[in-house]
Design an enzyme around this catalytic site. Structure first.
Site, PDB file in Angstrom:
ATOM      1  N   GLU A   1       0.833  -1.202   0.000  1.00  0.00           N
ATOM      2  CA  GLU A   1       0.000   0.000   0.000  1.00  0.00           C
ATOM      3  C   GLU A   1       0.864   1.248   0.000  1.00  0.00           C
ATOM      4  OE1 GLU A   1      -3.559   1.771   2.825  1.00  0.00           O
ATOM      5  OE2 GLU A   1      -3.350  -0.394   2.553  1.00  0.00           O
TER       6      GLU A   1
ATOM      7  N   ASP B   1       0.017   5.415   0.451  1.00  0.00           N
ATOM      8  CA  ASP B   1      -1.108   6.281   0.823  1.00  0.00           C
ATOM      9  C   ASP B   1      -0.769   7.756   0.850  1.00  0.00           C
ATOM     10  OD1 ASP B   1      -2.979   4.197   1.710  1.00  0.00           O
ATOM     11  OD2 ASP B   1      -1.574   3.904   3.343  1.00  0.00           O
TER      12      ASP B   1
ATOM     13  N   GLU C   1      -3.121  10.086   3.090  1.00  0.00           N
ATOM     14  CA  GLU C   1      -4.284  10.134   3.972  1.00  0.00           C
ATOM     15  C   GLU C   1      -4.450  11.566   4.468  1.00  0.00           C
ATOM     16  OE1 GLU C   1      -5.089   5.906   6.162  1.00  0.00           O
ATOM     17  OE2 GLU C   1      -3.623   7.227   7.065  1.00  0.00           O
TER      18      GLU C   1
END
Length: 343
Positions: A126, A128, A130
């Site tokens: 993953e 990200d 955020e």
């Protein structure tokens, strides 16, 4: 899903422009129209939603505007919303211009990320961005995470205070992912570079991933460890996405190993050739805006992870990885496969 196992060759236009574009001076965009990272001006084509994406969840909380080139994701008491790429990719450049919800947004989480958690429950990768909402009068924060092979316990999280209001206008957030390094950009500035090392092993994301964008309720942890929760009196919370870019190697969703024919795509030399000006801009951003660094968090990592340069900015951060003078309240755990550092 696409069944192609190879990438299109670099365009002649890109081959001609690349040496000049890579050498461009990169400064953080201030005012005016947000711009993509300098190596990509006039080269990368944004697309309409239907060209590369599909709705993930949220029913009527996803709305298309401007002939499908702008996407509104809403969160209300009934549900959040999200979309995903139609294809899986092994490496590439992924970007969107994002405008975040204004006013009171505590507990609200907006995410723009790559993941393969649907295919690899315990060994997923993953990458990200955020975005963590806040109470009125306090700024949104942005966090980047790097997970490889299920390494959520060592999520390599960094958090930043943005030098602009992300609710006032659109700003570009981009991930450049190659077999050797990962670069996160905010507008024209590279803000983080992760270089693959032998010691990282499978912790460096290396399996095909899909691109996702979501808005959801993270009240349990997102704002001061859950002290402030989403207040639906201010709903719907709407995040706007535009300038959607998917530039990568689409892979066969059934046989993920059939990807060797991608060769050396155009973004490999771009990632390997950050100029002195770009590196200076990245250093300035990190010194001025980074509020949490996993490399300086001695409570989580008594011994720093192998890729960390602990000589960089050591006097700015406390033993919990938080920048001196910042908000030092934080909590760990309770987020499933997402980041386990919450402040």
């Amino acid at each position: 899903m696409a069944s192609s196992s190879s990438c299109p060759p670099p365009s002649p236009r890109l081959a001609h422009l690349l040496p000049v574009l890579v050498a461009a001076v990169v400064l953080l965009g201030r005012g005016g129209e947000a711009r993509q990272p300098a190596p990509l001006h006039g080269v990368v084509r944004s697309m309409a939603f239907d060209e590369g994406y599909t709705q993930l969840f949220g029913s009527g909380n996803l709305a298309l505007r401007r002939e499908g080139k702008r996407v509104h994701l809403a969160l209300d008491e009934s549900t959040g919303s999200g979309f995903a790429s139609q294809d899986l990719f092994l490496h590439g450049f992924f970007s969107a211009a994002v405008k975040l919800p204004a006013d009171y947004a505590a507990g609200v989480v907006v995410a723009f990320y790559l993941s393969n958690a649907d295919a690899y429950e315990k060994t997923h990768d993953e990458l990200d961005f955020e975005f963590l909402g806040n109470v009125r009068g306090r700024d949104w924060r942005v966090q980047t995470n790097v997970y490889g092979n299920g390494s959520t316990g060592a999520g390599r999280e960094e958090r930043y205070d943005l030098p602009f209001d992300p609710t006032d206008d659109f700003h570009h957030y981009s991930i450049l992912w190659t077999q050797h390094r990962i670069i996160f950009y905010v507008d024209e500035t590279p803000i983080r570079e992760v270089v693959r090392t032998e010691a990282m092993g499978a912790a460096f994301p290396s399996k095909p991933m899909s691109l996702y964008a979501t808005i959801w309720d993270g009240s349990a942890w997102a704002t001061l460890g859950g002290r402030y929760r989403a207040n639906y009196k201010y709903a719907p919370f709407v995040a706007q996405f535009g300038d959607l870019v998917l530039e990568g190697c689409p892979v066969n969703p059934i046989d993920h190993s059939a990807t060797a024919a991608c060769g050396t795509p155009w973004y490999e030399p771009v990632a390997a050739a950050l100029s002195a000006e770009q590196r200076a801009a990245m250093s300035a951003f990190r010194r001025g805006q980074m509020s949490y660094s996993y490399c300086h968090d001695r409570r989580r990592y008594p011994v720093a992870l192998s890729e960390c340069d602990t000589a960089a900015l050591p006097r700015l951060f406390g033993p919990d990885g938080m920048k001196y003078g910042g908000d030092r309240r934080h909590r760990r755990g309770g987020r499933g496969h997402r980041s386990d550092v919450v402040m």
